[in-house]
Scaffold this motif. Sequence first.
Motif, PDB file in Angstrom:
ATOM      1  N   THR A  80     -64.018  -9.760  54.286  1.00 44.46           N
ATOM      2  CA  THR A  80     -64.599 -10.795  55.141  1.00 44.46           C
ATOM      3  C   THR A  80     -64.433 -12.112  54.412  1.00 44.46           C
ATOM      4  O   THR A  80     -64.764 -12.212  53.226  1.00 44.46           O
ATOM      5  CB  THR A  80     -66.088 -10.505  55.394  1.00 44.46           C
ATOM      6  OG1 THR A  80     -66.201  -9.172  55.898  1.00 44.46           O
ATOM      7  CG2 THR A  80     -66.663 -11.457  56.425  1.00 44.46           C
ATOM      8  N   MET A  81     -63.881 -13.107  55.103  1.00 43.01           N
ATOM      9  CA  MET A  81     -63.592 -14.369  54.405  1.00 43.01           C
ATOM     10  C   MET A  81     -63.720 -15.566  55.330  1.00 43.01           C
ATOM     11  O   MET A  81     -63.558 -15.462  56.534  1.00 43.01           O
ATOM     12  CB  MET A  81     -62.178 -14.340  53.825  1.00 43.01           C
ATOM     13  CG  MET A  81     -61.095 -14.278  54.884  1.00 43.01           C
ATOM     14  SD  MET A  81     -59.451 -14.339  54.143  1.00 43.01           S
ATOM     15  CE  MET A  81     -58.431 -14.464  55.622  1.00 43.01           C
ATOM     16  N   HIS A  82     -64.047 -16.696  54.718  1.00 43.62           N
ATOM     17  CA  HIS A  82     -63.927 -17.973  55.404  1.00 43.62           C
ATOM     18  C   HIS A  82     -62.622 -18.598  54.959  1.00 43.62           C
ATOM     19  O   HIS A  82     -62.206 -18.461  53.802  1.00 43.62           O
ATOM     20  CB  HIS A  82     -65.105 -18.889  55.053  1.00 43.62           C
ATOM     21  CG  HIS A  82     -66.250 -18.738  56.005  1.00 43.62           C
ATOM     22  ND1 HIS A  82     -66.132 -18.989  57.353  1.00 43.62           N
ATOM     23  CD2 HIS A  82     -67.532 -18.353  55.814  1.00 43.62           C
ATOM     24  CE1 HIS A  82     -67.287 -18.781  57.952  1.00 43.62           C
ATOM     25  NE2 HIS A  82     -68.162 -18.370  57.048  1.00 43.62           N
ATOM     26  N   TYR A  83     -61.960 -19.274  55.890  1.00 42.05           N
ATOM     27  CA  TYR A  83     -60.680 -19.886  55.535  1.00 42.05           C
ATOM     28  C   TYR A  83     -60.497 -21.182  56.302  1.00 42.05           C
ATOM     29  O   TYR A  83     -61.064 -21.381  57.383  1.00 42.05           O
ATOM     30  CB  TYR A  83     -59.519 -18.924  55.880  1.00 42.05           C
ATOM     31  CG  TYR A  83     -59.331 -18.777  57.370  1.00 42.05           C
ATOM     32  CD1 TYR A  83     -60.105 -17.883  58.082  1.00 42.05           C
ATOM     33  CD2 TYR A  83     -58.411 -19.574  58.058  1.00 42.05           C
ATOM     34  CE1 TYR A  83     -59.978 -17.780  59.455  1.00 42.05           C
ATOM     35  CE2 TYR A  83     -58.278 -19.471  59.430  1.00 42.05           C
ATOM     36  CZ  TYR A  83     -59.065 -18.566  60.127  1.00 42.05           C
ATOM     37  OH  TYR A  83     -58.947 -18.477  61.493  1.00 42.05           O
ATOM     38  N   THR A  84     -59.716 -22.066  55.706  1.00 42.09           N
ATOM     39  CA  THR A  84     -59.225 -23.256  56.404  1.00 42.09           C
ATOM     40  C   THR A  84     -57.732 -23.311  56.159  1.00 42.09           C
ATOM     41  O   THR A  84     -57.268 -23.149  55.027  1.00 42.09           O
ATOM     42  CB  THR A  84     -59.903 -24.536  55.875  1.00 42.09           C
ATOM     43  OG1 THR A  84     -61.303 -24.448  56.156  1.00 42.09           O
ATOM     44  CG2 THR A  84     -59.342 -25.780  56.558  1.00 42.09           C
ATOM     45  N   LEU A  85     -56.984 -23.486  57.232  1.00 42.66           N
ATOM     46  CA  LEU A  85     -55.525 -23.535  57.157  1.00 42.66           C
ATOM     47  C   LEU A  85     -55.060 -24.958  57.456  1.00 42.66           C
ATOM     48  O   LEU A  85     -55.427 -25.530  58.487  1.00 42.66           O
ATOM     49  CB  LEU A  85     -54.930 -22.554  58.178  1.00 42.66           C
ATOM     50  CG  LEU A  85     -53.423 -22.663  58.439  1.00 42.66           C
ATOM     51  CD1 LEU A  85     -52.632 -22.434  57.165  1.00 42.66           C
ATOM     52  CD2 LEU A  85     -53.006 -21.667  59.510  1.00 42.66           C
ATOM     53  N   LYS A  86     -54.274 -25.505  56.526  1.00 36.79           N
ATOM     54  CA  LYS A  86     -53.715 -26.846  56.728  1.00 36.79           C
ATOM     55  C   LYS A  86     -52.201 -26.806  56.639  1.00 36.79           C
ATOM     56  O   LYS A  86     -51.639 -25.956  55.943  1.00 36.79           O
ATOM     57  CB  LYS A  86     -54.262 -27.814  55.667  1.00 36.79           C
ATOM     58  CG  LYS A  86     -55.754 -28.060  55.827  1.00 36.79           C
ATOM     59  CD  LYS A  86     -56.275 -28.999  54.752  1.00 36.79           C
ATOM     60  CE  LYS A  86     -57.763 -29.254  55.006  1.00 36.79           C
ATOM     61  NZ  LYS A  86     -58.391 -29.976  53.913  1.00 36.79           N
ATOM     62  N   ASP A  87     -51.561 -27.749  57.335  1.00 40.46           N
ATOM     63  CA  ASP A  87     -50.102 -27.825  57.239  1.00 40.46           C
ATOM     64  C   ASP A  87     -49.715 -28.722  56.056  1.00 40.46           C
ATOM     65  O   ASP A  87     -50.572 -29.171  55.290  1.00 40.46           O
ATOM     66  CB  ASP A  87     -49.489 -28.304  58.564  1.00 40.46           C
ATOM     67  CG  ASP A  87     -49.888 -29.735  58.908  1.00 40.46           C
ATOM     68  OD1 ASP A  87     -50.410 -30.448  58.027  1.00 40.46           O
ATOM     69  OD2 ASP A  87     -49.661 -30.135  60.062  1.00 40.46           O
ATOM     70  N   GLU A  88     -48.405 -28.987  55.931  1.00 42.32           N
ATOM     71  CA  GLU A  88     -47.915 -29.771  54.786  1.00 42.32           C
ATOM     72  C   GLU A  88     -48.484 -31.184  54.751  1.00 42.32           C
ATOM     73  O   GLU A  88     -48.577 -31.795  53.690  1.00 42.32           O
ATOM     74  CB  GLU A  88     -46.382 -29.849  54.815  1.00 42.32           C
ATOM     75  CG  GLU A  88     -45.708 -28.575  54.384  1.00 42.32           C
ATOM     76  CD  GLU A  88     -44.501 -28.241  55.242  1.00 42.32           C
ATOM     77  OE1 GLU A  88     -43.375 -28.354  54.732  1.00 42.32           O
ATOM     78  OE2 GLU A  88     -44.682 -27.885  56.423  1.00 42.32           O
ATOM     79  N   GLN A  89     -48.844 -31.703  55.916  1.00 44.03           N
ATOM     80  CA  GLN A  89     -49.390 -33.058  55.986  1.00 44.03           C
ATOM     81  C   GLN A  89     -50.896 -33.091  55.738  1.00 44.03           C
ATOM     82  O   GLN A  89     -51.518 -34.151  55.782  1.00 44.03           O
ATOM     83  CB  GLN A  89     -49.093 -33.685  57.363  1.00 44.03           C
ATOM     84  CG  GLN A  89     -47.633 -34.107  57.560  1.00 44.03           C
ATOM     85  CD  GLN A  89     -46.690 -32.929  57.749  1.00 44.03           C
ATOM     86  OE1 GLN A  89     -47.019 -31.979  58.459  1.00 44.03           O
ATOM     87  NE2 GLN A  89     -45.533 -32.967  57.117  1.00 44.03           N
ATOM     88  N   GLY A  90     -51.488 -31.911  55.497  1.00 43.39           N
ATOM     89  CA  GLY A  90     -52.924 -31.859  55.249  1.00 43.39           C
ATOM     90  C   GLY A  90     -53.770 -31.823  56.511  1.00 43.39           C
ATOM     91  O   GLY A  90     -54.996 -31.927  56.445  1.00 43.39           O
ATOM     92  N   GLU A  91     -53.109 -31.683  57.676  1.00 43.75           N
ATOM     93  CA  GLU A  91     -53.840 -31.564  58.939  1.00 43.75           C
ATOM     94  C   GLU A  91     -54.382 -30.154  59.076  1.00 43.75           C
ATOM     95  O   GLU A  91     -53.659 -29.179  58.832  1.00 43.75           O
ATOM     96  CB  GLU A  91     -52.906 -31.845  60.127  1.00 43.75           C
ATOM     97  CG  GLU A  91     -52.390 -33.258  60.208  1.00 43.75           C
ATOM     98  CD  GLU A  91     -53.470 -34.249  60.642  1.00 43.75           C
ATOM     99  OE1 GLU A  91     -54.296 -33.869  61.497  1.00 43.75           O
ATOM    100  OE2 GLU A  91     -53.489 -35.369  60.105  1.00 43.75           O
ATOM    101  N   THR A  92     -55.643 -30.031  59.486  1.00 46.30           N
ATOM    102  CA  THR A  92     -56.217 -28.707  59.685  1.00 46.30           C
ATOM    103  C   THR A  92     -55.660 -28.079  60.961  1.00 46.30           C
ATOM    104  O   THR A  92     -55.714 -28.675  62.037  1.00 46.30           O
ATOM    105  CB  THR A  92     -57.753 -28.800  59.771  1.00 46.30           C
ATOM    106  OG1 THR A  92     -58.235 -29.325  58.536  1.00 46.30           O
ATOM    107  CG2 THR A  92     -58.372 -27.430  60.018  1.00 46.30           C
ATOM    108  N   ILE A  93     -55.081 -26.890  60.813  1.00 43.60           N
ATOM    109  CA  ILE A  93     -54.518 -26.155  61.942  1.00 43.60           C
ATOM    110  C   ILE A  93     -55.561 -25.205  62.506  1.00 43.60           C
ATOM    111  O   ILE A  93     -55.673 -25.010  63.708  1.00 43.60           O
ATOM    112  CB  ILE A  93     -53.270 -25.356  61.502  1.00 43.60           C
ATOM    113  CG1 ILE A  93     -52.175 -26.303  60.996  1.00 43.60           C
ATOM    114  CG2 ILE A  93     -52.746 -24.473  62.628  1.00 43.60           C
ATOM    115  CD1 ILE A  93     -51.022 -25.582  60.311  1.00 43.60           C
ATOM    116  N   ASP A  94     -56.322 -24.593  61.608  1.00 44.64           N
ATOM    117  CA  ASP A  94     -57.263 -23.562  62.029  1.00 44.64           C
ATOM    118  C   ASP A  94     -58.300 -23.409  60.917  1.00 44.64           C
ATOM    119  O   ASP A  94     -57.994 -23.626  59.748  1.00 44.64           O
ATOM    120  CB  ASP A  94     -56.497 -22.242  62.218  1.00 44.64           C
ATOM    121  CG  ASP A  94     -57.334 -21.186  62.917  1.00 44.64           C
ATOM    122  OD1 ASP A  94     -58.384 -21.530  63.496  1.00 44.64           O
ATOM    123  OD2 ASP A  94     -56.952 -20.004  62.860  1.00 44.64           O
ATOM    124  N   SER A  95     -59.524 -23.033  61.305  1.00 41.80           N
ATOM    125  CA  SER A  95     -60.568 -22.842  60.312  1.00 41.80           C
ATOM    126  C   SER A  95     -61.638 -21.923  60.863  1.00 41.80           C
ATOM    127  O   SER A  95     -61.922 -21.934  62.059  1.00 41.80           O
ATOM    128  CB  SER A  95     -61.189 -24.187  59.935  1.00 41.80           C
ATOM    129  OG  SER A  95     -62.232 -23.979  59.002  1.00 41.80           O
TER     130      SER A  95
END
Length: 160
Positions: free
Chosen positions: A10-25
């Motif tokens: 079970t985990m919390h995550y934040t996904l960002k692209d190369e530009q540092g924009e959050t894609i999903d969290s």
Amino acid sequence: MVIAQNRVVTMHYTLKDEQGETIDSSQGHEPLAYIQGIGNIIPGLEDALEGKTKGDKLEVTIAPEDGYGERQENMVQKVAKSGFQGDEELVVGMQVQVETKNGPAIAMVSEIEGEDVTLDLNHPLAGVTLNFDVEVMDVREATDEELDHGHVHGPGGHHH
Ligand code: ZN
């Protein structure tokens, strides 16, 4: 308990692209629960999490080949507008369901030119380098039923 094959993470995550924009969290939602080692999540993230334990925080950069793959130009196709049924007007950026030789798939309308519609069947994150911030919330053994179904039951997983 450390993260290993057939354990529920079970985990919390934040996904960002190369530009540092959050894609999903998962922040502000239930944490994500998955079973390690059976392909529930992308291989690069499984590799990074192997051996980690509850409370560990990690930053992981995952190249496209360990994420959603490279973009494939043969998955971009031009089709006739007349092939689309329904009342909804096609616009660039919308997602449509199409029939492929491997069954139904989701495609994005990437261009419309006269009667030609260009469809992109690549995964939206194909070709994208992924930057994950992950916090491991819990690790436990999967039940036989979960392994049988191939997904987690209960919080963060399937309810059925
Ligand atoms: Zn199930």
